[in-house]
Write a protein that holds these residues in place. Structure first.
Motif, mmCIF file in Angstrom:
data_model
loop_
_atom_site.group_PDB
_atom_site.id
_atom_site.type_symbol
_atom_site.label_atom_id
_atom_site.label_comp_id
_atom_site.label_asym_id
_atom_site.label_seq_id
_atom_site.Cartn_x
_atom_site.Cartn_y
_atom_site.Cartn_z
ATOM 1 N N UNK A 223 0.811 -1.224 0.000
ATOM 2 C CA UNK A 223 0.000 0.000 0.000
ATOM 3 C C UNK A 223 0.837 1.263 0.000
ATOM 4 N N UNK A 224 2.007 1.229 0.628
ATOM 5 C CA UNK A 224 2.780 2.449 0.814
ATOM 6 C C UNK A 224 3.255 3.108 -0.487
ATOM 7 N N UNK A 225 3.895 2.391 -1.419
ATOM 8 C CA UNK A 225 4.406 3.085 -2.620
ATOM 9 C C UNK A 225 3.292 3.731 -3.446
ATOM 10 N N UNK A 226 2.231 2.974 -3.724
ATOM 11 C CA UNK A 226 1.138 3.515 -4.529
ATOM 12 C C UNK A 226 0.421 4.620 -3.762
ATOM 13 N N UNK A 227 0.209 4.408 -2.469
ATOM 14 C CA UNK A 227 -0.460 5.421 -1.666
ATOM 15 C C UNK A 227 0.338 6.699 -1.587
ATOM 16 N N UNK A 228 1.660 6.601 -1.537
ATOM 17 C CA UNK A 228 2.494 7.796 -1.459
ATOM 18 C C UNK A 228 2.420 8.600 -2.759
ATOM 19 N N UNK A 229 2.513 7.915 -3.894
ATOM 20 C CA UNK A 229 2.431 8.612 -5.190
ATOM 21 C C UNK A 229 1.061 9.262 -5.351
ATOM 22 N N UNK A 230 0.006 8.534 -4.978
ATOM 23 C CA UNK A 230 -1.345 9.078 -5.057
ATOM 24 C C UNK A 230 -1.496 10.274 -4.126
ATOM 25 N N UNK A 231 -0.881 10.198 -2.954
ATOM 26 C CA UNK A 231 -0.963 11.299 -1.988
ATOM 27 C C UNK A 231 -0.280 12.550 -2.522
ATOM 28 N N UNK A 232 0.856 12.382 -3.180
ATOM 29 C CA UNK A 232 1.554 13.545 -3.760
ATOM 30 C C UNK A 232 0.684 14.218 -4.811
ATOM 31 N N UNK A 233 0.042 13.407 -5.652
ATOM 32 C CA UNK A 233 -0.840 13.972 -6.678
ATOM 33 C C UNK A 233 -2.030 14.692 -6.043
ATOM 34 N N UNK A 234 -2.592 14.115 -4.994
ATOM 35 C CA UNK A 234 -3.703 14.761 -4.310
ATOM 36 C C UNK A 234 -3.272 16.068 -3.655
ATOM 37 N N UNK A 235 -2.097 16.066 -3.042
ATOM 38 C CA UNK A 235 -1.603 17.285 -2.401
ATOM 39 C C UNK A 235 -1.348 18.386 -3.421
ATOM 40 N N UNK A 236 -0.765 18.016 -4.559
ATOM 41 C CA UNK A 236 -0.541 19.008 -5.605
ATOM 42 C C UNK A 236 -1.865 19.505 -6.170
ATOM 43 N N UNK A 237 -2.839 18.585 -6.282
ATOM 44 C CA UNK A 237 -4.150 18.999 -6.765
ATOM 45 C C UNK A 237 -4.851 19.937 -5.801
ATOM 46 N N UNK A 238 -4.733 19.650 -4.509
ATOM 47 C CA UNK A 238 -5.354 20.534 -3.519
ATOM 48 C C UNK A 238 -4.669 21.888 -3.480
ATOM 49 N N UNK A 239 -3.400 21.918 -3.841
ATOM 50 C CA UNK A 239 -2.649 23.179 -3.868
ATOM 51 C C UNK A 239 -2.734 23.868 -5.229
ATOM 52 N N UNK A 240 -3.485 23.264 -6.156
ATOM 53 C CA UNK A 240 -3.576 23.802 -7.503
ATOM 54 C C UNK A 240 -4.392 25.096 -7.537
ATOM 55 N N UNK A 241 -4.118 25.905 -8.540
ATOM 56 C CA UNK A 241 -4.884 27.131 -8.739
ATOM 57 C C UNK A 241 -6.200 26.875 -9.464
ATOM 58 N N UNK A 242 -6.330 25.698 -10.060
ATOM 59 C CA UNK A 242 -7.570 25.327 -10.739
ATOM 60 C C UNK A 242 -8.631 25.004 -9.692
ATOM 61 N N UNK A 243 -9.738 25.732 -9.650
ATOM 62 C CA UNK A 243 -10.728 25.492 -8.584
ATOM 63 C C UNK A 243 -11.388 24.126 -8.662
ATOM 64 N N UNK A 244 -11.571 23.602 -9.872
ATOM 65 C CA UNK A 244 -12.218 22.291 -10.009
ATOM 66 C C UNK A 244 -11.318 21.195 -9.450
ATOM 67 N N UNK A 245 -10.050 21.219 -9.870
ATOM 68 C CA UNK A 245 -9.093 20.220 -9.375
ATOM 69 C C UNK A 245 -8.927 20.350 -7.869
ATOM 70 N N UNK A 246 -8.836 21.568 -7.384
ATOM 71 C CA UNK A 246 -8.645 21.786 -5.952
ATOM 72 C C UNK A 246 -9.827 21.264 -5.143
ATOM 73 N N UNK A 247 -11.041 21.510 -5.617
ATOM 74 C CA UNK A 247 -12.221 21.062 -4.872
ATOM 75 C C UNK A 247 -12.403 19.556 -4.944
ATOM 76 N N UNK A 248 -12.090 18.953 -6.076
ATOM 77 C CA UNK A 248 -12.206 17.496 -6.193
ATOM 78 C C UNK A 248 -11.217 16.795 -5.258
ATOM 79 N N UNK A 249 -9.988 17.266 -5.243
ATOM 80 C CA UNK A 249 -8.976 16.671 -4.360
ATOM 81 C C UNK A 249 -9.323 16.907 -2.893
ATOM 82 N N UNK A 250 -9.817 18.096 -2.582
ATOM 83 C CA UNK A 250 -10.205 18.392 -1.200
ATOM 84 C C UNK A 250 -11.377 17.526 -0.766
ATOM 85 N N UNK A 251 -12.334 17.292 -1.681
ATOM 86 C CA UNK A 251 -13.488 16.455 -1.356
ATOM 87 C C UNK A 251 -13.064 15.012 -1.111
ATOM 88 N N UNK A 252 -12.140 14.511 -1.925
ATOM 89 C CA UNK A 252 -11.647 13.144 -1.723
ATOM 90 C C UNK A 252 -10.965 13.010 -0.363
#
Length: 252
Positions: free
Chosen positions: A28-57
């Motif tokens: 679980x750790x390797x895949x979860x870590x890569x997925x977590x990085x993508x989610x964190x970048x998405x939540x920090x994104x300037x795109x409101x749709x991407x940011x809200x989707x990642x925040x909701x997840x």
């Protein structure tokens, strides 16, 4: 003395079941870590749709118990079994706890780890980022040489705790999912031994010792990695480290 001998005799019985707990965490750790990085970048994104989707997840998986998430994933896989998995001939894989367990753990740890990484992203010194931009670096170079190294150093201690929590959560896999063949983890083995003689103190104490031993190994490994990350920082002198001293005062 008999209790100690019984305890020592039972410890080897958990060696093979512990491999299942280690497998669930390691898968679980390797895949979860890569997925977590993508989610964190998405939540920090300037795109409101991407940011809200990642925040909701992140909010959804952090706001619901892992125990219920296991049931949810198993129910979804069971509902899709007759429609997809069985006609495709992969029901043996998709319905196996060795697949569903890491899947649920990946989705769960990605949410918690993403929040940790996101918090670290927000605390990266802005002065270093501005200096890199002024030097003429591209956005990717700024992220690779400044943002990411600082982020992972800041997030690593909290992420280490998340790894430990994830390993402890592996005890829920065979507690919620059906056991296939001889697949038994530490907790499941302790429960089976308990049903023989109802000696809860003995069996669950040995299970706790196994979890404690593996947890210490995790802390040791991740601690050495953190020391490697911080090797550029000056080490404190031995004389400057606070020490516990015994100096009683008999007269005020």
């Amino acid at each position: 003395m008999d209790l100690i001998e019984t305890l020592l005799a039972e410890i080897p019985l958990y060696a093979e079941p512990a491999l299942f707990n280690i497998y669930f965490a390691a898968a679980s750790l390797p895949i979860g870590f890569v997925f977590a990085v993508l989610l964190a970048l998405g939540k920090n994104s300037k795109n409101p749709i991407v940011r809200r989707l990642c925040s909701a997840y992140i909010y959804a998986f952090r706001g619901s118990p892992l125990f219920i998430q296991f049931f949810m994933f198993y129910s979804i896989m069971l509902a899709l079994n007759a429609v997809w998995w069985r006609p495709l001939g992969i029901a043996w894989l998709m319905m196996n706890p060795l697949f569903i367990g890491p899947l649920a753990l990946v989705m769960n740890t990605a949410a918690y780890s993403a929040e940790i990484i996101y918090g670290a992203l927000r605390t990266v010194p802005r002065g270093e980022i501005e200096a890199a931009r002024a030097y003429g670096m591209t956005p990717f170079q700024v992220f690779r040489t400044v943002t990411w190294p600082n982020t992972i150093r800041i997030a690593w201690p909290a992420y280490t705790n998340e790894v430990v929590f994830l390993f402890h959560s592996t005890a829920l896999v065979y507690f919620t999912l059906p056991v296939i063949n001889a697949q038994r983890d530490i907790l499941n083995t302790a429960q089976n031994l308990f049903e023989r003689d109802y000696n809860a103190f003995l069996h669950f104490s040995v299970a706790a010792l196994w979890f404690l031993a593996i947890t210490m190994v995790i802390f040791f490994v991740f601690g050495r990695v953190y020391e490697r990350m911080m090797r550029h920082m000056p080490k404190e002198r031995a004389t400057s480290r606070p020490r516990l001293r015994f100096g009683p005062k008999y007269i005020r």
